[in-house]
Scaffold this motif. Structure first.
Motif, mmCIF file in Angstrom:
data_model
loop_
_atom_site.group_PDB
_atom_site.id
_atom_site.type_symbol
_atom_site.label_atom_id
_atom_site.label_comp_id
_atom_site.label_asym_id
_atom_site.label_seq_id
_atom_site.Cartn_x
_atom_site.Cartn_y
_atom_site.Cartn_z
ATOM 1 N N PHE A 1 0.842 -1.206 0.000
ATOM 2 C CA PHE A 1 0.000 0.000 0.000
ATOM 3 C C PHE A 1 0.874 1.251 0.000
ATOM 4 O O PHE A 1 1.912 1.272 0.668
ATOM 5 N N CYS A 2 0.416 2.291 -0.697
ATOM 6 C CA CYS A 2 1.056 3.603 -0.591
ATOM 7 C C CYS A 2 0.390 4.351 0.559
ATOM 8 O O CYS A 2 -0.756 4.053 0.912
ATOM 9 N N PRO A 3 1.069 5.358 1.109
ATOM 10 C CA PRO A 3 0.393 6.183 2.124
ATOM 11 C C PRO A 3 -0.849 6.822 1.499
ATOM 12 O O PRO A 3 -0.854 7.141 0.307
ATOM 13 N N PRO A 4 -1.922 7.004 2.295
ATOM 14 C CA PRO A 4 -3.188 7.504 1.734
ATOM 15 C C PRO A 4 -3.046 8.889 1.091
ATOM 16 O O PRO A 4 -2.291 9.731 1.573
ATOM 17 N N ILE A 5 -3.824 9.070 0.020
ATOM 18 C CA ILE A 5 -3.848 10.342 -0.712
ATOM 19 C C ILE A 5 -5.179 11.021 -0.421
ATOM 20 O O ILE A 5 -6.239 10.424 -0.636
ATOM 21 N N GLY A 6 -5.127 12.251 0.066
ATOM 22 C CA GLY A 6 -6.361 13.025 0.263
ATOM 23 C C GLY A 6 -6.676 13.746 -1.029
ATOM 24 O O GLY A 6 -5.779 14.038 -1.823
ATOM 25 N N PRO B 1 -3.403 12.581 6.948
ATOM 26 C CA PRO B 1 -3.454 11.916 8.255
ATOM 27 C C PRO B 1 -4.693 11.046 8.407
ATOM 28 O O PRO B 1 -5.782 11.434 7.981
ATOM 29 N N MET B 2 -4.516 9.869 8.972
ATOM 30 C CA MET B 2 -5.632 8.935 9.232
ATOM 31 C C MET B 2 -5.279 8.197 10.510
ATOM 32 O O MET B 2 -4.099 7.905 10.740
ATOM 33 N N SER B 3 -6.277 7.850 11.293
ATOM 34 C CA SER B 3 -5.989 7.081 12.507
ATOM 35 C C SER B 3 -5.524 5.680 12.100
ATOM 36 O O SER B 3 -5.847 5.203 11.010
ATOM 37 N N ASP B 4 -4.776 5.033 12.987
ATOM 38 C CA ASP B 4 -4.298 3.673 12.698
ATOM 39 C C ASP B 4 -5.479 2.739 12.426
ATOM 40 O O ASP B 4 -5.409 1.874 11.555
ATOM 41 N N ALA B 5 -6.567 2.947 13.191
ATOM 42 C CA ALA B 5 -7.733 2.063 13.028
ATOM 43 C C ALA B 5 -8.358 2.266 11.647
ATOM 44 O O ALA B 5 -8.708 1.297 10.967
ATOM 45 N N ALA B 6 -8.484 3.526 11.224
ATOM 46 C CA ALA B 6 -9.102 3.806 9.921
ATOM 47 C C ALA B 6 -8.230 3.268 8.790
ATOM 48 O O ALA B 6 -8.743 2.659 7.836
ATOM 49 N N ILE B 7 -6.940 3.461 8.886
ATOM 50 C CA ILE B 7 -6.072 2.982 7.801
ATOM 51 C C ILE B 7 -6.106 1.453 7.729
ATOM 52 O O ILE B 7 -6.113 0.871 6.639
ATOM 53 N N ALA B 8 -6.176 0.819 8.893
ATOM 54 C CA ALA B 8 -6.219 -0.653 8.904
ATOM 55 C C ALA B 8 -7.501 -1.145 8.242
ATOM 56 O O ALA B 8 -7.482 -2.109 7.459
ATOM 57 N N GLN C 1 -7.162 -0.618 4.451
ATOM 58 C CA GLN C 1 -6.235 -1.597 3.852
ATOM 59 C C GLN C 1 -6.866 -2.986 3.773
ATOM 60 O O GLN C 1 -6.714 -3.689 2.777
ATOM 61 N N ASP C 2 -7.590 -3.344 4.802
ATOM 62 C CA ASP C 2 -8.272 -4.658 4.812
ATOM 63 C C ASP C 2 -9.266 -4.770 3.663
ATOM 64 O O ASP C 2 -9.330 -5.775 2.965
ATOM 65 N N MET C 3 -10.075 -3.701 3.503
ATOM 66 C CA MET C 3 -11.091 -3.729 2.442
ATOM 67 C C MET C 3 -10.422 -3.736 1.079
ATOM 68 O O MET C 3 -10.850 -4.455 0.164
ATOM 69 N N ALA C 4 -9.376 -2.923 0.923
ATOM 70 C CA ALA C 4 -8.682 -2.852 -0.376
ATOM 71 C C ALA C 4 -8.085 -4.213 -0.712
ATOM 72 O O ALA C 4 -8.206 -4.700 -1.836
ATOM 73 N N ARG C 5 -7.473 -4.847 0.269
ATOM 74 C CA ARG C 5 -6.861 -6.159 0.022
ATOM 75 C C ARG C 5 -7.937 -7.176 -0.396
ATOM 76 O O ARG C 5 -7.758 -7.954 -1.335
ATOM 77 N N VAL D 1 -14.252 8.739 4.543
ATOM 78 C CA VAL D 1 -13.979 8.494 5.965
ATOM 79 C C VAL D 1 -14.787 9.484 6.797
ATOM 80 O O VAL D 1 -14.749 10.698 6.551
ATOM 81 N N LYS D 2 -15.539 8.928 7.764
ATOM 82 C CA LYS D 2 -16.317 9.762 8.685
ATOM 83 C C LYS D 2 -16.040 9.237 10.082
ATOM 84 O O LYS D 2 -16.420 8.098 10.404
ATOM 85 N N GLY D 3 -15.345 10.033 10.872
ATOM 86 C CA GLY D 3 -14.914 9.547 12.189
ATOM 87 C C GLY D 3 -14.063 8.312 11.988
ATOM 88 O O GLY D 3 -13.116 8.326 11.209
ATOM 89 N N GLU D 4 -14.445 7.226 12.646
ATOM 90 C CA GLU D 4 -13.695 5.969 12.492
ATOM 91 C C GLU D 4 -14.329 5.064 11.432
ATOM 92 O O GLU D 4 -13.860 3.954 11.190
ATOM 93 N N GLU D 5 -15.401 5.569 10.812
ATOM 94 C CA GLU D 5 -16.086 4.764 9.804
ATOM 95 C C GLU D 5 -15.416 4.934 8.442
ATOM 96 O O GLU D 5 -15.143 6.065 8.008
ATOM 97 N N VAL D 6 -15.136 3.806 7.796
ATOM 98 C CA VAL D 6 -14.477 3.844 6.484
ATOM 99 C C VAL D 6 -15.406 3.181 5.471
ATOM 100 O O VAL D 6 -15.809 2.031 5.642
ATOM 101 N N ILE D 7 -15.766 3.935 4.425
ATOM 102 C CA ILE D 7 -16.785 3.479 3.469
ATOM 103 C C ILE D 7 -16.139 3.359 2.095
ATOM 104 O O ILE D 7 -15.577 4.334 1.578
#
Ligand SMILES: Nc1ncnc2c1ncn2[C@@H]1O[C@H](COP(=O)(O)OP(=O)(O)OP(=O)(O)O)[C@@H](O)[C@H]1O
Ligand SMILES: NCC(=O)N[C@@H]1O[C@H](COP(=O)([O-])[O-])[C@@H](O)[C@H]1O
Ligand SMILES: [Mg+2]
Length: 390
Positions: free
Chosen positions: A209-214, A230-237, A240-244, A262-268
């Motif tokens: 994975f590359c670092p996230p692009i805003g 910037p993204m929280s560790d939980a959001a990036i994880a 990455q899981d969904m992308a994989r 991304v909304k709060g800790e929710e990743v869509i």
């Protein structure tokens, strides 16, 4: 001519041009194809073919004449049934005919992601007439976003804010859809905090994975992008899981641009491209290996680093405002006067309102400074529209 592999590139825009440069640096020979002559990637490729990528017969003919080691789609609008047949006959389609087929149709990739793989997406429903649009909007709620199932770069897309907006949005989608299916997706409007592209590379040794692009979009089309964001560790994880999950399902080797809200800790999950992404042009200055280098490496079976890093950088687009086929540019010296700025002028032979003609790139101490620099540089480039022939 000696080369390590022959690539047939289907689509020859700005993303293709950078990919050709990356592939040629590694010793590949590239035949660039598009519906119009002098397309950006043709300007740097070894050979060119001009035909519509939606013409299955011409596509097959080009593949049979050139016998490429890899067929690399660069745009979405391709006769993907021809790709599936060619793959069946032993041609190597990048990343896979299935990936090209599913991502060209918003309904196919959405059903796969939300239904088959159980990934988090916005609420959605499809519609093929105005009554179905109204019913779909009841399901998603208003505001909602209406898009043709076949389109890209925001074409035919609109956000509907009240019931009266449904009919014009349906008409607009029908007028701007590609292909022959009058079908739209009605999506719940996601009031996200920010959106990202996660460049995900599926290669011979696994997934990187590359670092996230805003990025920031207008009219459904990208205006500026920056990396890292910037993204929280939980959001990036989660991302990455969904992308994989989704790239493993699509299969093959190559780089994918996986888009998330991304909304709060929710990743869509929003959607994905099985190829370099326009917002990823920032990697031309942010990463030692750009998204184009990584795509080339993955395709050619070469090593891709496990860890990819980015220095704070940004990109800002240079758009046309008029139709013309006699284009010139000025202001390049002013645009490049700031240290740490760069430009790509795509040299497209014609312009139309909002067509992307170039991009400004910048690096700085942080991404906010890089964004300012990239925007300033983009604003200094002026496009001049000569008389249009005929
Ligand atoms: N459901 C949604 N809620 C909120 N914003 C949305 C939604 N869908 C799309 N958008 C906005 O519109 C942009 C473009 O949407 P999308 O990526 O689906 O279009 P596209 O035509 O496939 O564009 P591209 O081909 O450039 O990726 C998104 O990046 C986002 O900013
Ligand atoms: N979001 C997809 C995207 O950015 N695709 C890029 O734009 C080109 C088409 O541009 P054009 O419409 O100006 O010919 C494509 O060929 C590709 O490089
Ligand atoms: Mg998109």
């Amino acid at each position: 001519m000696s080369h390590i592999a022959k690539i047939l590139l289907l689509g020859s825009g700005e993303l293709g041009r950078e990919f050709v440069i990356s592939a040629k640096r590694l010793g590949a020979l590239v035949v660039a194809c598009d519906a119009y002559d002098d397309a950006p990637a043709m300007q740097v490729a070894d050979a060119r073919e001009v035909f519509s990528m939606l013409d299955g017969e011409k596509l097959r003919n080009a593949a049979e004449r050139h016998r490429p080691d890899y067929i690399v789609p660069e745009i979405e609008a391709i006769r993907t049934s021809a790709l599936a047949e060619l793959e069946e006959e032993g041609f190597n389609v990048v990343p896979s005919a299935k990936a090209a087929q599913l991502t060209m149709n918003r309904d196919a990739i959405r059903d796969l992601a939300a239904h088959d793989l159980g990934l988090v997406t916005s609420k959605y429903r499809y519609a093929k007439n105005l009554d179905e649009v109204r019913a779909a909007a009841k399901h998603t709620g208003i505001p909602c976003v209406i898009k043709p199932v076949m389109s890209s770069s925001g074409k035919g897309q609109s956000t509907v804010r009240d019931d009266d907006g449904l009919e014009p949005a349906w008409d607009y989608a029908c007028a701007n859809m590609r292909g022959d299916r009058s079908r739209v997706i009605v999506e719940q409007f996601v009031d996200f905090d920010y959106e990202i592209t996660l460049l995900t590379i599926r290669h011979k040794d696994g997934v990187s994975f590359c670092p996230p692009i805003g990025h920031r979009q207008e009219r459904g089309d990208y205006q500026e992008s920056w990396q890292p964001t910037p993204m929280s560790d939980a959001a990036i994880a989660k991302a990455q899981d969904m992308a994989r999950t989704v790239v493993d399902e699509l299969g093959g080797h190559g780089l994918f641009g996986v888009e998330f809200f991304v909304k709060g800790e929710e990743v869509i999950l929003s959607e994905l491209s099985p190829r370099p992404h326009d917002t990823g042009m920032v990697t031309l200055v942010s990463q030692n290996l750009t998204e184009f280098d990584l795509h080339a490496r993955a395709i050619l079976g070469l090593p891709v680093p496990d860890q990819l890093r980015a220095r704070p950088s940004a990109s800002a687009v240079i758009l046309a405002s008029q139709n013309s086929d006699a284009l010139t540019y000025s202001g390049l010296a002013e645009a490049l006067s700031q240290p740490g700025t760069d430009l790509r002028i795509f040299s497209k032979p014609t312009s139309r309102p909002f067509r992307r003609m170039g991009v400004a790139l910048a690096t700085a101490g942080d991404t906010d400074a890089a964004r300012r620099k990239a925007r300033d540089a983009a604003a200094k480039v002026r496009v001049h529209y000569g008389d249009t022939a005929g």
